[in-house]
Structure formats: structure tokens, C-alpha cells
Design a protein around this motif. Structure first.
Motif, mmCIF file in Angstrom:
data_model
loop_
_atom_site.group_PDB
_atom_site.id
_atom_site.type_symbol
_atom_site.label_atom_id
_atom_site.label_comp_id
_atom_site.label_asym_id
_atom_site.label_seq_id
_atom_site.Cartn_x
_atom_site.Cartn_y
_atom_site.Cartn_z
ATOM 1 N N HIS A 81 0.841 -1.255 0.002
ATOM 2 C CA HIS A 81 0.003 0.142 -0.036
ATOM 3 C C HIS A 81 0.801 1.255 -0.016
ATOM 4 O O HIS A 81 0.800 2.066 0.817
ATOM 5 N N HIS A 84 -0.982 4.505 0.101
ATOM 6 C CA HIS A 84 -2.019 4.700 1.241
ATOM 7 C C HIS A 84 -1.889 6.146 1.891
ATOM 8 O O HIS A 84 -0.905 6.715 1.831
ATOM 9 N N TRP A 260 -9.443 1.592 2.297
ATOM 10 C CA TRP A 260 -8.730 2.808 2.202
ATOM 11 C C TRP A 260 -8.765 3.679 0.885
ATOM 12 O O TRP A 260 -8.508 4.713 0.872
ATOM 13 N N CYS A 264 -8.098 8.165 -0.491
ATOM 14 C CA CYS A 264 -7.004 8.850 -1.139
ATOM 15 C C CYS A 264 -7.196 10.204 -1.732
ATOM 16 O O CYS A 264 -8.120 10.482 -2.323
#
Length: 299
Positions: A81, A84, A260, A264
Motif C-alpha cells: 500500500h 495509502h 482505504w 486517497c
């Protein structure tokens, strides 16, 4: 990233990938970008090894999920990620520029014969050297080892819905493949070989110089062999096509990106790149959060 003119022709890229199951683009990034990417990669790796980044691949586990609790006792072989929102802004932006940059987008759209508007944001990770020598077993990413030959061949004949790559920031000879094995079921020898066979017939070590970019079919028969003494920071990513089937969605969402992705913020990227990123982000969000999708493989 390098000028798009340095990328082999679309026909050459597709022909190499179709024939061999992988294709290398030499010197895909310029010296200045290589140094910038190394800086972000080094900082991210230091955080992960210190237990300050929870999204990691822990030794010796090959497939997700990876237990964060084992970082200290076993070490890591990868970071998950890179895009992230918890990644420090300076480093997240550098990783985003490498993912959404012209070189990567031009190569992916060439391989998938699509437009930018067809692409979905998928995974962006980094593979690093483990604290001890470590190897992955022979595998295809999304086809279990116990599948029967007929079903295996049927899966391999499905159209390619994504592109997967390794972008080496340091020399890297960790990827070992059997060229052409993405087009056929395993032979009896391959099916019965030791999972960590060091001399698989026809195997090829994919040698990368710093700055090289290798795309490969994720269902080619392959493994990773990691030397703990060799510096390694290789950016490992995928992009997919909108409208992919449920198996592809599972292969991506099993890593937890759906939890998630909506958070972003790509507004700090150059405007054209930000627009591209936001479009790909929206198509990923439409795929779902991935709760209860299960896992493609089991350790």
C-alpha cells in the motif's frame, strides 16, 4: 519517468508478453527519477522494518494475509500500500508519480490495448531484501496448485484483464519464471516437482538493472528467490481494466485496498496526473470494498 519514445513499440511489447509471458523495458526511468524513487523507498523501508508501517509482507509467509505481529521476530520481505493515505505526503507523492506517470501508463495501455479511461487503480507495493535468505515456492498468482489440468488451461486462456510489473530501483535477479508457461497447463514434472525446486526445466532468471521495468503475466509459472545480502527495492504494481470479473476483483481486494481507497487524495499531483489518478480511483471504488472476498491462495 523516461520519455515515452524509449518504450518499445506497442506491437513489440504485446508480442513479447504473449510469447514469453514477460517483457523487459530497459532504462525505463532516468537517473534523477531513480534517485528520487530510491529516497522515498529507503524512508518507507526503514519505517516498515522499525515496525512503524503496519502494511507489510512478513517472512516466511508467501500469500496474504500477513501478520503484523511477526515483523520484529521474523522480518519483512515487502511493503504493501505505497499509495495509502497514511504514507507521509512526500513519499506518497513520489510513489504516485511513478505509478501514474506517462511511462507506466503508456506501457500499460499498450499491453492491454486500451485507453487511460479503461484503467483501474490496483495494487502498489515494494519488494525488499529479507533479513535472511528466503524463497517463494513455484506458483501462479491466481490459480491454486491443486487445480486439474483441464481447469488450469481454461483459466490460462481467459483474456488478460490487468498488467503487473516490477520496477527495479537496484539490480534485481529475484524473479524466476518458466517462459511460455502462461499458455499451457503444467507438465507432469512441473506438477510433481518440489515446491522450491531450484532447477525447474526451462526456468529463466529475469535479471534487471536499476531502472529496468518488467511486465509479466501473473499466471506464468514463477517464484521469487531473495538474497538477504543484496540491496533490493523493487516497486511491484498492477493496473486493471474496468469491468473485470469477480476472480480479478478478489485477487486485488484480498489485499485490503478497498478499505482505504476512497480516502486517497491525489490533488497534490500535477493536474493531468491527478485527473488520471482520480478516474482510476473511482473505478476501483466501484469494484467494492472487498469484505469477505476470501483469498486466492493459502500458505
Amino acid at each position: 519517468m523516461a520519455s515515452p519514445t524509449l518504450i518499445p513499440s506497442r506491437a513489440e511489447l504485446r508480442a513479447s508478453l504473449a510469447r514469453d509471458g514477460f517483457v523487459r523495458i530497459s532504462n525505463a526511468i532516468c537517473h534523477d527519477d531513480l534517485e528520487k524513487f530510491r529516497g522515498a523507498a529507503t524512508r518507507a523501508t526503514e519505517r516498515a522494518r522499525a515496525g512503524k508501517w503496519p502494511y507489510v509482507r512478513t517472512v516466511p509467509k508467501q500469500f496474504p494475509p500477513w501478520p503484523v505481529s511477526e515483523v520484529g521476530s521474523h522480518g519483512i520481505w515487502g511493503l504493501q500500500h505505497l499509495l495509502h493515505p497514511e504514507m507521509p505526503d512526500e513519499d506518497r507523492r513520489v510513489f504516485a508519480e511513478s505509478y501514474f506517470g506517462e511511462t507506466m501508463i503508456n506501457a500499460v495501455t499498450a499491453l492491454l490495448e486500451c485507453s487511460q479511461c479503461d484503467l483501474i487503480l490496483e495494487l502498489y507495493n515494494m519488494l525488499v531484501c529479507p533479513p535472511r535468505d528466503f524463497a517463494l515456492r513455484w506458483h501462479r498468482d491466481d490459480i491454486p496448485p491443486d487445480v486439474l489440468p483441464e481447469a488450469e488451461l481454461e483459466r490460462l486462456q481467459e483474456p488478460m484483464l490487468h498488467a503487473q510489473w516490477n520496477l527495479a530501483l537496484y539490480p534485481d535477479s529475484s524473479l524466476v519464471v518458466v517462459p511460455g508457461s502462461h499458455k499451457r497447463a503444467r507438465t507432469d514434472m512441473e506438477r510433481n516437482a518440489h515446491p522450491y525446486e531450484d532447477d525447474m526445466p526451462g526456468q529463466k532468471i529475469v535479471t534487471m538493472a536499476a531502472g529496468d521495468l518488467v511486465f509479466y503475466n501473473n499466471n506464468i509459472l514463477h517464484r521469487g528467490v531473495y538474497d538477504s545480502k543484496a540491496e533490493r527495492m523493487t516497486l511491484h504494481g498492477t493496473m486493471g481494466l474496468a469491468g473485470a470479473d469477480p476472480a480479478r476483483a478478489r485477487n486485488i481486494l484480498q489485499h485490503g485496498i478497498g478499505a482505504w481507497a476512497a480516502q486517497c487524495d491525489f490533488s497534490d499531483l500535477p493536474s493531468d496526473m491527478a485527473s488520471r489518478a482520480e478516474g482510476m480511483q473511482g473505478r476501483l471504488i466501484a469494484m467494492g470494498t472487498g469484505q469477505s472476498v476470501g483469498f486466492s491462495q493459502a500458505d
